[in-house]
Write a protein that holds these residues in place. Structure first.
Motif, PDB file in Angstrom:
ATOM      1  N   PRO A  15      20.412  27.351  77.700  1.00 28.45           N
ATOM      2  CA  PRO A  15      19.081  27.484  78.281  1.00 28.45           C
ATOM      3  C   PRO A  15      18.646  28.957  78.343  1.00 28.45           C
ATOM      4  O   PRO A  15      17.477  29.245  78.550  1.00 28.45           O
ATOM      5  CB  PRO A  15      19.239  26.899  79.683  1.00 28.45           C
ATOM      6  CG  PRO A  15      20.685  27.042  80.005  1.00 28.45           C
ATOM      7  CD  PRO A  15      21.431  27.037  78.699  1.00 28.45           C
ATOM      8  N   TYR A  16      19.599  29.868  78.196  1.00 27.39           N
ATOM      9  CA  TYR A  16      19.298  31.299  78.282  1.00 27.39           C
ATOM     10  C   TYR A  16      19.076  31.889  76.896  1.00 27.39           C
ATOM     11  O   TYR A  16      19.694  31.468  75.913  1.00 27.39           O
ATOM     12  CB  TYR A  16      20.458  32.051  78.939  1.00 27.39           C
ATOM     13  CG  TYR A  16      20.677  31.682  80.386  1.00 27.39           C
ATOM     14  CD1 TYR A  16      19.947  32.301  81.396  1.00 27.39           C
ATOM     15  CD2 TYR A  16      21.594  30.702  80.740  1.00 27.39           C
ATOM     16  CE1 TYR A  16      20.131  31.958  82.728  1.00 27.39           C
ATOM     17  CE2 TYR A  16      21.789  30.337  82.058  1.00 27.39           C
ATOM     18  CZ  TYR A  16      21.055  30.968  83.057  1.00 27.39           C
ATOM     19  OH  TYR A  16      21.240  30.616  84.365  1.00 27.39           O
ATOM     20  N   GLN A  29      17.579  31.171  73.031  1.00 27.23           N
ATOM     21  CA  GLN A  29      17.506  29.902  73.743  1.00 27.23           C
ATOM     22  C   GLN A  29      17.640  28.750  72.753  1.00 27.23           C
ATOM     23  O   GLN A  29      16.980  28.741  71.729  1.00 27.23           O
ATOM     24  CB  GLN A  29      16.174  29.785  74.463  1.00 27.23           C
ATOM     25  CG  GLN A  29      16.133  28.555  75.345  1.00 27.23           C
ATOM     26  CD  GLN A  29      14.779  28.379  75.984  1.00 27.23           C
ATOM     27  OE1 GLN A  29      13.787  28.196  75.296  1.00 27.23           O
ATOM     28  NE2 GLN A  29      14.742  28.449  77.285  1.00 27.23           N
ATOM     29  N   GLU A  34      23.665  36.175  82.951  1.00 24.42           N
ATOM     30  CA  GLU A  34      22.449  36.583  82.256  1.00 24.42           C
ATOM     31  C   GLU A  34      22.474  38.035  81.803  1.00 24.42           C
ATOM     32  O   GLU A  34      22.974  38.909  82.520  1.00 24.42           O
ATOM     33  CB  GLU A  34      21.261  36.426  83.198  1.00 24.42           C
ATOM     34  CG  GLU A  34      20.656  35.060  83.172  1.00 24.42           C
ATOM     35  CD  GLU A  34      19.333  35.079  83.908  1.00 24.42           C
ATOM     36  OE1 GLU A  34      19.358  34.896  85.132  1.00 24.42           O
ATOM     37  OE2 GLU A  34      18.295  35.293  83.244  1.00 24.42           O
ATOM     38  N   MET A  68      12.696  18.847  69.569  1.00 22.20           N
ATOM     39  CA  MET A  68      12.793  20.121  70.308  1.00 22.20           C
ATOM     40  C   MET A  68      13.842  21.030  69.683  1.00 22.20           C
ATOM     41  O   MET A  68      13.650  22.233  69.560  1.00 22.20           O
ATOM     42  CB  MET A  68      13.166  19.847  71.769  1.00 22.20           C
ATOM     43  CG  MET A  68      12.015  19.335  72.606  1.00 22.20           C
ATOM     44  SD  MET A  68      12.515  19.124  74.320  1.00 22.20           S
ATOM     45  CE  MET A  68      12.641  20.830  74.850  1.00 22.20           C
ATOM     46  N   MET A  86      13.075  24.735  68.211  1.00 15.39           N
ATOM     47  CA  MET A  86      13.557  25.937  68.890  1.00 15.39           C
ATOM     48  C   MET A  86      14.793  26.555  68.253  1.00 15.39           C
ATOM     49  O   MET A  86      15.082  27.715  68.509  1.00 15.39           O
ATOM     50  CB  MET A  86      13.783  25.686  70.378  1.00 15.39           C
ATOM     51  CG  MET A  86      14.979  24.851  70.728  1.00 15.39           C
ATOM     52  SD  MET A  86      15.028  24.658  72.526  1.00 15.39           S
ATOM     53  CE  MET A  86      16.492  23.660  72.683  1.00 15.39           C
ATOM     54  N   ILE A  91      11.218  35.956  79.256  1.00 17.23           N
ATOM     55  CA  ILE A  91      12.653  35.734  79.425  1.00 17.23           C
ATOM     56  C   ILE A  91      13.227  34.893  78.277  1.00 17.23           C
ATOM     57  O   ILE A  91      14.342  34.410  78.348  1.00 17.23           O
ATOM     58  CB  ILE A  91      12.997  35.122  80.802  1.00 17.23           C
ATOM     59  CG1 ILE A  91      12.346  33.749  80.990  1.00 17.23           C
ATOM     60  CG2 ILE A  91      12.589  36.061  81.929  1.00 17.23           C
ATOM     61  CD1 ILE A  91      12.909  32.980  82.186  1.00 17.23           C
ATOM     62  N   ASN A 101      12.113  32.051  76.858  1.00 12.64           N
ATOM     63  CA  ASN A 101      11.882  30.611  76.737  1.00 12.64           C
ATOM     64  C   ASN A 101      10.993  30.353  75.529  1.00 12.64           C
ATOM     65  O   ASN A 101       9.952  31.002  75.383  1.00 12.64           O
ATOM     66  CB  ASN A 101      11.130  30.076  77.965  1.00 12.64           C
ATOM     67  CG  ASN A 101      12.015  29.891  79.161  1.00 12.64           C
ATOM     68  OD1 ASN A 101      13.090  29.309  79.072  1.00 12.64           O
ATOM     69  ND2 ASN A 101      11.564  30.392  80.309  1.00 12.64           N
ATOM     70  N   CYS A 102      11.377  29.407  74.708  1.00 12.18           N
ATOM     71  CA  CYS A 102      10.498  28.979  73.618  1.00 12.18           C
ATOM     72  C   CYS A 102       9.444  28.064  74.244  1.00 12.18           C
ATOM     73  O   CYS A 102       9.762  26.993  74.752  1.00 12.18           O
ATOM     74  CB  CYS A 102      11.305  28.226  72.555  1.00 12.18           C
ATOM     75  SG  CYS A 102      10.266  27.520  71.279  1.00 12.18           S
ATOM     76  N   THR A 108       7.697  21.467  71.746  1.00 13.90           N
ATOM     77  CA  THR A 108       7.361  20.054  71.545  1.00 13.90           C
ATOM     78  C   THR A 108       6.040  19.964  70.792  1.00 13.90           C
ATOM     79  O   THR A 108       5.298  20.930  70.705  1.00 13.90           O
ATOM     80  CB  THR A 108       7.185  19.298  72.876  1.00 13.90           C
ATOM     81  OG1 THR A 108       5.931  19.682  73.457  1.00 13.90           O
ATOM     82  CG2 THR A 108       8.304  19.601  73.855  1.00 13.90           C
ATOM     83  N   MET A 115       3.541  18.611  71.782  1.00 16.10           N
ATOM     84  CA  MET A 115       2.425  18.733  72.714  1.00 16.10           C
ATOM     85  C   MET A 115       1.882  20.164  72.641  1.00 16.10           C
ATOM     86  O   MET A 115       0.690  20.397  72.783  1.00 16.10           O
ATOM     87  CB  MET A 115       2.912  18.414  74.122  1.00 16.10           C
ATOM     88  CG  MET A 115       1.805  18.315  75.148  1.00 16.10           C
ATOM     89  SD  MET A 115       2.342  17.395  76.605  1.00 16.10           S
ATOM     90  CE  MET A 115       3.648  18.454  77.222  1.00 16.10           C
ATOM     91  N   ASP A 116       2.789  21.122  72.417  1.00 22.83           N
ATOM     92  CA  ASP A 116       2.386  22.522  72.393  1.00 22.83           C
ATOM     93  C   ASP A 116       2.337  23.107  70.986  1.00 22.83           C
ATOM     94  O   ASP A 116       1.693  24.123  70.764  1.00 22.83           O
ATOM     95  CB  ASP A 116       3.359  23.356  73.235  1.00 22.83           C
ATOM     96  CG  ASP A 116       3.341  22.921  74.680  1.00 22.83           C
ATOM     97  OD1 ASP A 116       2.315  23.143  75.335  1.00 22.83           O
ATOM     98  OD2 ASP A 116       4.334  22.346  75.152  1.00 22.83           O
TER      99      ASP A 116
END
Lengths: 807, 150
Positions: free
Chosen positions: A56-57, A112, A140, A300, A304, A718, A720-721, A725, A727-728
């Motif tokens: 997730p990082y 990520q 992190e 996803m 990503m 930070i 995040n992709c 999805t 949707m985006d």
């Protein structure tokens, strides 16, 4: 029984369904009935399923990975981590760009969605439960998503595995997050030309990060047969033979014991060129468990973690005389390659063919420098429906021309026209080292101008600007011009290779005794319609009906070795191999025909579907008759059979071109747009199947429309992709897709056996600047020089707002 | 993500402050809270189920309280991990102001959210966070001011 009247020559030609015929796609019978056979359709007895634990990082150290709870879940068979792969030396793998990439996170994660552990289970559900149960303890680290910040002195070191100060695969690295500097052209001469010019335009042109997003995501099924020692690997591979060689080199399994099969592929667009950790993990898991293992990523994961495209910051200067004759072009690119340099480019070209960026123009001197940079983003940098970095180059030059037109206060169509390479200059040697094979840009341009009614459009545009200024209207008109030159068909083996493998391609033909045939190629269709069009090339070359020719690709046990399908190379390279193999067949057929007709070889000639005695066309042998004789009649001095194989190493690339014009209305207050007209004239040399070309152009234009008007892979600070999805991530549906008008001119390639140049990627290369230039052009009268893509509703509104048009 | 709000609670400030530090009350009022352990006056550990858009996951949070000026103001910061669903970390400043008939609770919070949670739920996070904090304070008011139940 009535004897049928013999067919006349035209009927025989039309029966062949050869080159130039809009033959219906033979693939579509199964595709439109849901009978395609894709990787996910491969189901083997006892097959296991793999799924990834992903980070997730965007940047973190891995303190520990606890897999015990996951292993305890019913149905979970194994959990692989880097520690398990390390003894096999498979925890890292080489990338196509000479870098290396973690297969599973080794000590840290760098983007990520990076693969951290691979859970193998009896079904997908158990695998999904398993990844939830793997406990990873992260620490992190600072995140860098901006390539310029990555090169700051105090920027955190991303790639701790690389020795500080040591050279990379493409020469010196001047900073710990720097990958390479690649240069072309003459820097000194170019700087002098620009510095001493009458007019100079300077601009930063950004081609944002996007993603090929094929309908079918990536996946593989590995099956290791421990009895025979043979590994069979089904996968979404655009280059199955390269995958076999790489798999052999990595695993130590001898190449004859690996069979790679690319079944039907649901779109590639460059996304399926690279080698992904999922392929490696499915192979290892199959070797470890002795069972077939399937890995298929979800949407996803595809967006990503698999190869992105573009992400080029292009700082340019272009100079001209007062009259508008271009005198020099300079470009410095800051290229964001993400966490690992996994670009799919020929080895000697870490920035692909970006130095085609002088475009369609006769520019006396030019210089290009490209800095590759590491960031905490997904690796990749593939040619998304374009030849290597050619989209970026075309967008750059077509924006620079527009900016120069503003600087010169000149019409952008006229500026292009006076700078085009003239027909009599071909073959043309470009300032950055390419030899353009053929072109007739002025003819194409004039045809396009006339087709859209250019002068009237400019008048209408001026009237709309006046109406806006008088407060009577809130709409503007943009005329987006583009004249692009592609460079495709990689490529000559002398300067194009991938991981040392020369970029030739191949075709092997077997004519059956009854006069039908099978042709196998080193390429692989992902929807381009190879089974349709390659059969047409052969039909014309050997006089056997296209409907009687099977075209087969993608199985390394049966197909001849080839470098695969990407960069519009299938027709220029494998298409040439097909024609050349066909000509070998024809040469032998000529000997057989001469023997059967009892004349000298030189006294027969090929005519559509037969050999005829010169001057006596009533005396002939059809290819069907010749094929039968080849197998069943003892012919002195001629060995039985009718087969041929050709490996084709092209002498040069091919240079398709086109003139695209987009007419777009923009609503200043809402930022919405309406494409009133999208005219696309393509010159891809000899046209094999006009209907397939139209289909390719429509598809490519739709992708271009998506990229220019809304599609992007965006990250927050930070890492995040934000567009993971659909949707985006914008994929146009029939609701958004504009109507297209296609057109063509034909300027054959002089060095290609059939004169074809390739077309699959032209519409993406030319479409993006056409749509983007339309947006820019709409605001030109109000002072806009450059605004970054994608031009979604918000950004267009913001552009109008910044220009004070909402006041 | 930033979030701020002001809530009126019809109780004296001392009582509000005490209730906000009461593990039992918090456990009952935090939406989706399954477990809340108070390790010390300043260290809390909680497990809660969060659902944002299509992502539903169990998060474990470590929360650190810093009572700068009790009962007027305190800050808290926390980090939570939801495994494959992602992570969240953030901090908040809470001020309790004495007003007629009770206390005004003013808070300002900021948070970083990562992973699938941010990707899938990104556009819903702000709204969901507002909804959850609304639920919390409604439940909190109901719990500490029993006659307030509507």
């Amino acid at each position: 029984m009535n004897e049928k009247a013999p067919l006349d020559r035209d009927e025989r030609i039309s029966n062949l369904k050869g080159m130039g015929c809009s033959r219906k796609r033979v693939e579509d019978v199964r595709f439109t009935q849901g009978r395609g056979n894709y990787v996910d359709d491969v189901k083997l007895p006892g097959m296991l399923f793999g799924d990834f634990v992903r980070s997730p990082y965007a940047h973190a150290r891995i303190k520990s990975i606890d897999t015990e709870a996951a292993k305890a879940i019913p149905g979970v068979i194994a959990v692989l981590t880097a520690a398990d792969l390390a003894p096999l030396n498979l925890h890292w793998m080489p990338t196509l760009a000479g870098d290396k990439q973690m297969v599973l996170a080794d000590g840290k994660v760098l983007f990520q969605g990076q693969e951290v552990a691979f859970v193998v289970a009896e079904d997908r559900y158990a695998a999904a439960d398993g990844i939830e149960a793997v406990v990873v303890d992260y620490e992190e680290l600072p995140v860098i998503t901006d390539p310029f910040k990555a090169l700051a002195d105090d920027a955190v070191v991303l790639r701790e595995d690389l020795e500080a100060g040591a050279d990379g695969a493409h020469g010196p690295r001047r900073h710990h997050n720097h990958i390479f500097l690649w240069e072309a052209g003459d820097k000194t001469t170019t700087e002098q030309a620009i510095d001493s010019a009458d007019v100079v335009a300077e601009e930063m042109v950004y081609y944002h990060r996007t993603h090929p997003c094929p309908l079918e995501t990536c996946g593989s099924v590995a099956s290791m047969d421990k009895i025979t020692g043979k590994l069979t690997l089904w996968g979404t591979f655009q280059a199955p033979h390269v995958v076999r060689t790489v798999a052999s080199l990595l695993s130590g399994i001898e190449e004859h014991n690996i069979r790679v099969i690319s079944p039907d592929i649901g779109g590639g667009f460059g996304n399926k060129v690279g080698v992904y950790p999922g392929y490696v993990c499915s192979i290892v898991a199959s070797i470890v468990t002795g069972k077939p293992v399937k890995w298929v990523e979800d949407r996803m994961e595809n967006l990503m973690a698999t190869a992105f495209a573009r992400d080029y910051w292009m700082k340019g200067r272009i100079s001209a005389t007062k009259e508008g004759k271009i005198t020099g072009l300079e470009c410095h690119v800051t290229a964001d390659h993400g966490a690992f340099d996994a670009c799919a480019d020929p080895t000697k070209f870490p920035a692909g063919f970006f130095h085609i960026c002088t475009g369609s123009y006769d520019i006396p001197t030019a210089y290009v420098g490209v800095d590759g940079v590491y960031t905490n983003k997904a690796p990749g940098g593939v040619a998304y429906r374009c030849s290597f970095r050619v989209t970026e180059a075309a967008y750059f030059i077509e924006r620079m021309i527009e900016v120069l037109a503003i600087e010169l206060d000149m019409d952008a169509a006229e500026l292009r026209r006076i700078n085009f390479i003239r027909q009599d200059q071909f073959p043309y040697q470009s300032a950055l080292g390419w030899e353009y094979d053929s072109g007739d840009y002025h003819t194409a341009w004039d045809k396009a101008m006339a087709a859209v009614g250019y002068d009237d459009l400019r008048k209408e545009q001026a009237e709309m600007v006046e109406a806006f200024k008088r407060g009577e209207s809130r709409k503007l008109l943009g005329i987006g011009l583009t004249h692009f030159t592609e460079i495709v068909g990689a490529g000559p083996v002398k300067n194009c290779d991938i991981l040392g493998m020369g970029m030739f391609d191949s075709c092997e033909i077997r004519i059956h005794p009854t006069g039908s045939a099978i042709a196998r190629l080193g390429t692989i269709s992902q929807g381009q319609g190879h089974a349709t069009t390659f059969a047409q090339i052969l039909a014309t070359e050997i006089g056997i009906q296209a409907d009687s020719i099977t075209v087969e690709e993608g199985d390394t046990d049966t197909a001849p070795y080839g470098l695969g399908t990407y960069g519009s190379r299938s027709t220029p390279v494998a298409g040439a191999a097909t024609a050349m193999a066909g000509r070998k067949i024809r040469a032998k057929a000529q000997m057989i025909a001469a023997y059967l007709l009892e004349v000298h070889d030189d006294d027969v000639e090929f005519d559509v579907d037969r050999f005829v005695v010169k001057g006596a066309p009533e005396r002939f042998k059809t290819m069907k008759e010749i094929a039968y004789a080849a197998y069943n009649q003892a012919i002195p001095g001629v060995e039985p059979g009718l087969e041929a194989v050709s490996y084709y190493d092209p002498p040069n690339m091919t240079y398709p071109f086109g003139a695209y014009i987009c007419v777009m209305e923009i609503d200043v207050d809402t930022g919405t747009h309406h494409v009133r007209q999208m005219y696309a004239l393509d010159d891809c040399g000899t046209r094999i199947n006009p209907m397939v070309i139209d289909g390719q152009v429509h598809g490519g234009l739709t992708e271009a429309y998506a990229i220019a008007m809304g599609q992007e892979i965006a990250y927050d600070e930070i890492g995040n992709c934000k567009t993971g999805t659909l949707m985006d991530f914008f994929i146009p549906t029939s609701f958004e897709t504009p109507h297209y008008t296609t057109d063509h001119t034909v300027t054959p390639s002089p060095h290609h056996p059939i004169g074809a140049k390739g077309v699959g990627e032209s519409p993406n290369v030319g479409g993006v600047p056409a749509f983007s230039n339309a947006v820019h052009d709409a605001f030109r009268a109000f002072g806009l020089r450059q605004s970054h893509m994608p031009h979604d509703q918000w950004r267009i509104w913001e552009t109008a707002n910044k220009l004070g048009m909402h006041a | 993500m930033n979030l701020s709000d002001e809530i009126f609670i019809p109780l004296p400030r001392d009582q509000v402050y005490a209730a906000l530090n009461d593990a039992d009350i918090l456990r009952d009022c935090i939406p989706g809270c399954e477990e809340l352990i108070k390790h010390s006056d300043t260290e809390l550990e909680t497990k809660l189920v969060l659902k944002i858009g299509p992502v539903k996951a169990k998060f474990s949070f470590d929360i650190l309280l810093s009572p700068d000026a009790p009962p007027e103001r305190f800050t808290l910061s926390g980090e939570g991990n939801g495994g494959t669903a992602g992570f969240a970390k953030g901090s908040a400043t809470v001020e309790l102001k004495e007003v007629d008939g009770g206390t005004n609770l003013v808070y300002e919070a900021s948070a970083d959210i990562g992973g699938k949670l941010a990707q899938l739920g990104g556009r819903l996070i702000q709204g969901t966070a507002k909804l959850l904090s609304g639920k919390f304070f409604k439940a909190f008011a109901a719990r500490v001011v029993p006659e307030n139940v509507d």
